[in-house]
Enzyme design. Sequence first.
Site, PDB file in Angstrom:
ATOM      1  N   GLY A 133       0.825  -1.201   0.000  1.00  0.00           N
ATOM      2  CA  GLY A 133       0.000   0.000   0.000  1.00  0.00           C
ATOM      3  C   GLY A 133       0.859   1.251   0.000  1.00  0.00           C
ATOM      4  CB  CYS A 149       5.384  -4.108   0.201  1.00  0.00           C
ATOM      5  SG  CYS A 149       6.233  -2.533  -0.114  1.00  0.00           S
ATOM      6  CE1 TYR A 150       1.569   1.195   5.693  1.00  0.00           C
ATOM      7  CE2 TYR A 150      -0.080  -0.541   5.911  1.00  0.00           C
ATOM      8  CZ  TYR A 150       0.452   0.663   6.319  1.00  0.00           C
ATOM      9  OH  TYR A 150      -0.127   1.349   7.370  1.00  0.00           O
ATOM     10  CG  HIS A 173       5.268  -5.735  -4.356  1.00  0.00           C
ATOM     11  ND1 HIS A 173       3.963  -5.543  -3.949  1.00  0.00           N
ATOM     12  CD2 HIS A 173       5.969  -4.649  -3.938  1.00  0.00           C
ATOM     13  CE1 HIS A 173       3.879  -4.381  -3.314  1.00  0.00           C
ATOM     14  NE2 HIS A 173       5.083  -3.821  -3.301  1.00  0.00           N
ATOM     15  CD  GLU A 212       2.315  -8.512  -5.123  1.00  0.00           C
ATOM     16  OE1 GLU A 212       1.946  -7.396  -4.715  1.00  0.00           O
ATOM     17  OE2 GLU A 212       3.136  -9.230  -4.504  1.00  0.00           O
ATOM     18  CG  ASP A 265     -17.207 -10.883 -19.280  1.00  0.00           C
ATOM     19  OD1 ASP A 265     -16.344 -11.793 -19.384  1.00  0.00           O
ATOM     20  OD2 ASP A 265     -16.906  -9.680 -19.180  1.00  0.00           O
ATOM     21  CE  LYS A 282     -13.062 -11.015 -20.856  1.00  0.00           C
ATOM     22  NZ  LYS A 282     -14.369 -10.389 -21.039  1.00  0.00           N
TER      23      LYS A 282
END
Length: 516
Positions: free
Chosen positions: A55, A82-83, A172, A174, A230, A372
């Site tokens: 963040g 991180c944060y 990070h 991710e 979708d 998605k």
Amino acid sequence: MSAERVLILDFGSQVTQLIARRVREAGVYCEIHPYAMTAERIRAFAPKAVILSGGPASVLEPGAPRADDAVFTLGVPVLGICYGQQTMCHQLGGTVSASEHKEFGRAYLEVKEPCALFDGLWVVGAREQVWMSHGDRVTELPPGFRVVATSEGAPFAVCADEARQFYGTMFHPEVVHTTHGAQLLANFVHRVAGCTSDWTMAAFREAAIARIREQVGKERVICGLSGGVDSSVAAVLIHEAIGDQLTCIFVDTGLMRAGESEEVVSLFRNHYNIPLVHRNAADLFLGKLAGVTDPETKRKIIGATFIDVFDEEAHKVGGAGFLAQGTLYPDVIESVSFTGGPSVTIKSHHNVGGLPERMKLKLVEPLRELFKDEVRALGRELGLPESFVKRHPFPGPGLAIRIPGDITPEKLEILRKADTIYLEEIRNAGLYDAIWQAFAVLLPVRTVGVMGDGRTYDHVLALRAVTSTDGMTADWYHFPHEFLARVSNRIVNEVRGVNRVVYDITSKPPGTIEWE
């Protein structure tokens, strides 16, 4: 949706969604909630593990965001990123300080000691690339923690308290720039938290069908079918759950690509035998758009007209208690800010926006937990044709926003023919799946040309193709010059009304993917 659930508490990172995607890719169900989630709701969620996101704030600021202390007393593994690492260490008795050596972008850490996160990936003494984005850093660990990896700007780049199964990374994992980042997260949910890979599309399909049946009961459902992935997947899933209680309404605006309306009608009415109302309203839409050049006005006209036509057809069907929407998880996440309040970036991408209030219908949104790529996987699970599942995103207003300026039937015909050639050549070159979105734009510009020894004064056509993972950012696709030459030659020779072709090499940002 799953007995094994990971809770991700969001502190406002731009890449929090990537954490969820990586956990889902590891076969584990997870949800993102604001960091201010109460202790009562956290316990009710019953997570097998908790991940604290990054963040933009500083734990050193008064009133800085913090997780409820219940996170650390649940008795489940916690990973702070991180944060998330900083607030975890701060809340548990460690020290966080502002650093003169900030780290942004690629950095390298040295593995100092073994750690469950590193199993099968990183060994002691290895130097690994990671992605950092921090100014503050942990300078004193809480009791029970030890340092297992360091970097130049973060002496506690990775810390661990194995007894409580608490872990913190200054980097990070991710993002793709971190070596083995996805596997590090997989190690956390599998090796540390003990989750199994029970999050599959087959399992989701079964659970979603049961949930739809329970929610809808004997009532009827209407679905606004746009022809996109979708709404199509939502329609097939709902039909599998409740059969002929579902009626799809396909409003043909006259702004679809060549052959798409016929394809949608054939697939749903003939192949799936789903009750389908096909309303050809092309003349109505084009009449209302005549002479309109402002893009936002076009969108409003198309949206309002769509609602009018859909409402009219829904009343003819009669008796519906539910409206089906193809809402996806990113739409849900982005409708709530990380502080828990309403977001200023609420999406309104669906054609059916405004319909639930007007028609006083309850909503059924069977895809609202899915990203998605997961919707595409569910489409395959449901047996939708691969060509349909893989199709590029297509905007709700259709070709109207790919014709800057006024819209006429003649311009639509020119654009359809050129767009068909472009996509055909992309498929022939085997490039369709490597591109996020590709399309043609008919510009409100005419140029002089020479064709057959004669002077022409015709339209300019722009080609656009981008790569992306989520549509939030995008880079232009680097076609070989030979490919562009071939496409340009075909369009100029085969499409009457175009004498010049250009290729858009603008990334997002600063541009957008669509032109309007």
